[in-house]
Design an enzyme around this catalytic site. Structure first.
Site, PDB file in Angstrom:
ATOM      1  N   ASP B  25      38.793 -68.153  66.059  1.00  0.00           N
ATOM      2  CA  ASP B  25      38.907 -67.208  65.156  1.00  0.00           C
ATOM      3  C   ASP B  25      37.795 -67.255  64.160  1.00  0.00           C
ATOM      4  O   ASP B  25      37.280 -68.616  63.868  1.00  0.00           O
ATOM      5  CB  ASP B  25      40.007 -67.777  64.311  1.00  0.00           C
ATOM      6  CG  ASP B  25      41.373 -67.176  64.486  1.00  0.00           C
ATOM      7  OD1 ASP B  25      41.536 -66.806  65.790  1.00  0.00           O
ATOM      8  OD2 ASP B  25      42.437 -67.334  64.244  1.00  0.00           O
ATOM      9  N   LYS B  82      42.542 -58.259  66.331  1.00  0.00           N
ATOM     10  CA  LYS B  82      44.079 -58.511  66.166  1.00  0.00           C
ATOM     11  C   LYS B  82      44.579 -56.780  65.942  1.00  0.00           C
ATOM     12  O   LYS B  82      44.099 -56.052  64.986  1.00  0.00           O
ATOM     13  CB  LYS B  82      44.627 -59.387  65.341  1.00  0.00           C
ATOM     14  CG  LYS B  82      44.367 -60.966  65.882  1.00  0.00           C
ATOM     15  CD  LYS B  82      45.005 -61.735  65.046  1.00  0.00           C
ATOM     16  CE  LYS B  82      44.842 -63.163  65.147  1.00  0.00           C
ATOM     17  NZ  LYS B  82      45.506 -63.660  66.368  1.00  0.00           N
ATOM     18  N   GLY B 215      48.295 -73.783  65.708  1.00  0.00           N
ATOM     19  CA  GLY B 215      48.569 -75.068  65.081  1.00  0.00           C
ATOM     20  C   GLY B 215      47.670 -76.075  65.648  1.00  0.00           C
ATOM     21  O   GLY B 215      47.445 -77.316  65.318  1.00  0.00           O
ATOM     22  N   SER B 237      42.724 -71.332  62.558  1.00  0.00           N
ATOM     23  CA  SER B 237      42.139 -72.079  61.208  1.00  0.00           C
ATOM     24  C   SER B 237      41.564 -73.386  61.514  1.00  0.00           C
ATOM     25  O   SER B 237      40.746 -73.872  60.530  1.00  0.00           O
ATOM     26  CB  SER B 237      43.301 -72.150  60.460  1.00  0.00           C
ATOM     27  OG  SER B 237      44.110 -70.835  60.210  1.00  0.00           O
TER      28      SER B 237
END
Lengths: 194, 295
Positions: B25, B82, B215, B237
């Site tokens: 990302d 996205k 995650g 992230s």
């Protein structure tokens, strides 16, 4: 005879499966010492920048160049870029084969395509002629070939998509994504006669 | 045969080229360059990483086309972006921009709670999330050319990624041993198209590439998912919310290649600086869970 497949990143399993279909032993190569066990090497499709970076990080560049001096190597798509002497931009290359490639030459993914090719060289492994159905994914192009490099296949407009120089083979499309194993047979034959 | 574009083989084929790699990302062109230099196989262009979407609240939508184009101009690797679940106009916009892959993502606020996009109607390929085999096969039925297990985005907690990967891969292992006469009832029970259930059984894997997501924050997390049997990983992230993104990104790339070599994993995990501050999934109220969006 055992054929290695460079397994740093990309569609290496598809090559392993194709080799299995033609009855060849294969092994995945991630570290330099694994080159000692093989008679020829396939560099798969993937992202050439990622493969190049990992080859440097794990000290594969010089061992791969040394391997390529007398052993057969076949690069598909990203592998063809990696095998080339010139990709017209700054990125790690093996600089073995006398071809100049242009990355993403056809555009982005929306321009990826399938097409039938005429590949006369395949008649050496499969005598009855039939077109070769090729899949191009964000493909590079072989802009030009130099020295004794021979063109094996071109698009109808003449642009080069497969070439051979002695024991080095470059295809900018993906024989490993189809069930037509003639290029794998052709490469196995290159290793045998090398 | 005439040249054909936008076929399922070329859509699925690009995902095959990404295998064994890390999709990262990024929210700026500078991030995208760092990701490419670290060895990312593709970047996901978005305005906020999931951890920030979670923290900020509000409605999360497709990113500004200007930002996506800037990132497309900056890197040579594929660029994904996205769209909201069911928002086929956002997908049409991304197709016109020429992005390489569309992620119909639960990380954004869903636009349709009943219907996902009919993805066969597009020339560009789609990746979709899933929590179990039925969900994966429904998305493939709609035309997804790549699947990612959802995990729980923006948490830095790998537990849901593991749960979803085990759910999908375990179901395929059981399916492989299922007699053919049980397949129709099984397809009905998991709400999946029969033909794709049958194909999955024959292949012993999903008919398209399957990455893990949601995650992952460390090289060990990436290697864990690879050892469980996925084809590659998304890290959201986990990279740009950490202390040293460039180094962590490069370490996760190496760990994804050498996922079966603990000595190399130890080596790349050394001195990486602070990981992202995580949030335990079990501490998150039910209503804030992202993975349950979509069906």
């Amino acid at each position: 005879m055992k054929i290695g497949v460079l397994a740093l990143q990309g569609d290496f399993i598809e090559h392993v499966h194709a080799l299995r279909r033609i009855g060849m032993d294969s092994s995945e190569v991630r570290l330099p010492q694994q080159l000692d066990e093989i008679d020829g090497l396939i560099i798969p499709g993937g992202e050439s920048t990622t493969i190049g970076k990992l080859a440097i990080d794990f000290e594969l560049m010089e061992p791969l160049r040394a391997f390529g001096q007398d052993k057969a190597i076949w690069g598909t798509c990203a592998g063809a870029i990696f095998l080339s002497k010139d990709a017209r931009r700054e990125q790690p290359l093996l600089e073995l084969m006398d071809i100049t490639v242009e990355r993403n030459a056809f555009g982005r993914q929306v321009d990826s395509f399938e097409v039938d090719l005429d590949v006369p060289a395949l008649e050496t492994v499969a005598p009855s002629w039939s077109p070769y159905h090729a899949i191009f994914i964000r493909a590079p192009l072989i802009e030009s070939v130099q020295k004794d490099t021979q063109t094996l296949a071109s698009l109808p407009d003449g642009r080069i998509v497969a070439a051979r120089q002695g024991h080095w083979l470059a295809t900018v499309f993906h024989p490993e994504l189809t069930s037509d194993d003639r290029f794998h047979l052709y490469f196995a034959e290159m290793i045998r006669t090398n | 045969m005439e040249k054909q574009v936008g076929t399922f083989a070329v859509k699925k084929g690009l995902a095959q080229m990404l295998k064994g790699g890390v999709i990262m990302d990024v929210v700026t062109a500078e991030h995208a360059r760092i990701a490419e230099d670290a060895g990312a196989v593709a970047v996901m262009a978005l305005e906020r990483v999931p951890a920030d979407i979670r923290a900020d609240g509000g409605v999360a939508r497709m990113s500004d086309p200007g930002l996506i184009e800037e990132i497309m101009e900056t890197v040579s690797i594929p660029v994904m972006a996205k769209v909201r679940i069911g928002h086929f106009v956002e997908a049409q916009i991304l197709e016109s921009l020429g992005v390489d892959y569309v992620d119909e993502s639960e990380v954004l606020t869903p636009a349709d709670e009943e219907h996902h996009i009919y993805k066969h109607g597009f020339k560009i390929p789609f990746v979709c999330g899933c929590r179990n085999l039925g969900e994966a096969l429904r998305r493939i039925g709609e035309g997804a050319a790549m699947i990612r297990t959802k995990g729980e985005a923006g948490t830095g907690d790998v537990v849901e990624a593991v749960r979803h990967a085990r759910s999908v891969l375990g179901a395929i292992r059981r399916l492989e041993n299922m007699p053919d006469e049980e397949l129709m009832a099984y397809a009905k029970n998991i709400g999946a198209p029969f033909e794709i259930v049958k194909e999955t059984k024959e292949l012993g894997r999903l008919p398209v590439v399957n990455f893990a997501a949601g995650g992952l924050a460390t090289p060990a997390d990436a290697a864990l998912m690879m050892q469980l049997g996925v084809d590659g990983v998304f890290v959201g992230s986990g990279i740009f919310k950490s202390g040293d993104p460039a180094q962590r990104a490069a370490a996760i790339v190496k760990a994804t290649t050498h996922f079966n070599d603990p000595a190399i994993l130890a080596d790349v995990s050394r001195n990486l600086g602070e990981p992202m501050v995580g949030r335990q999934v079990t501490d998150i109220p039910e209503a804030e869970l992202i993975a349950k969006r979509g069906w």
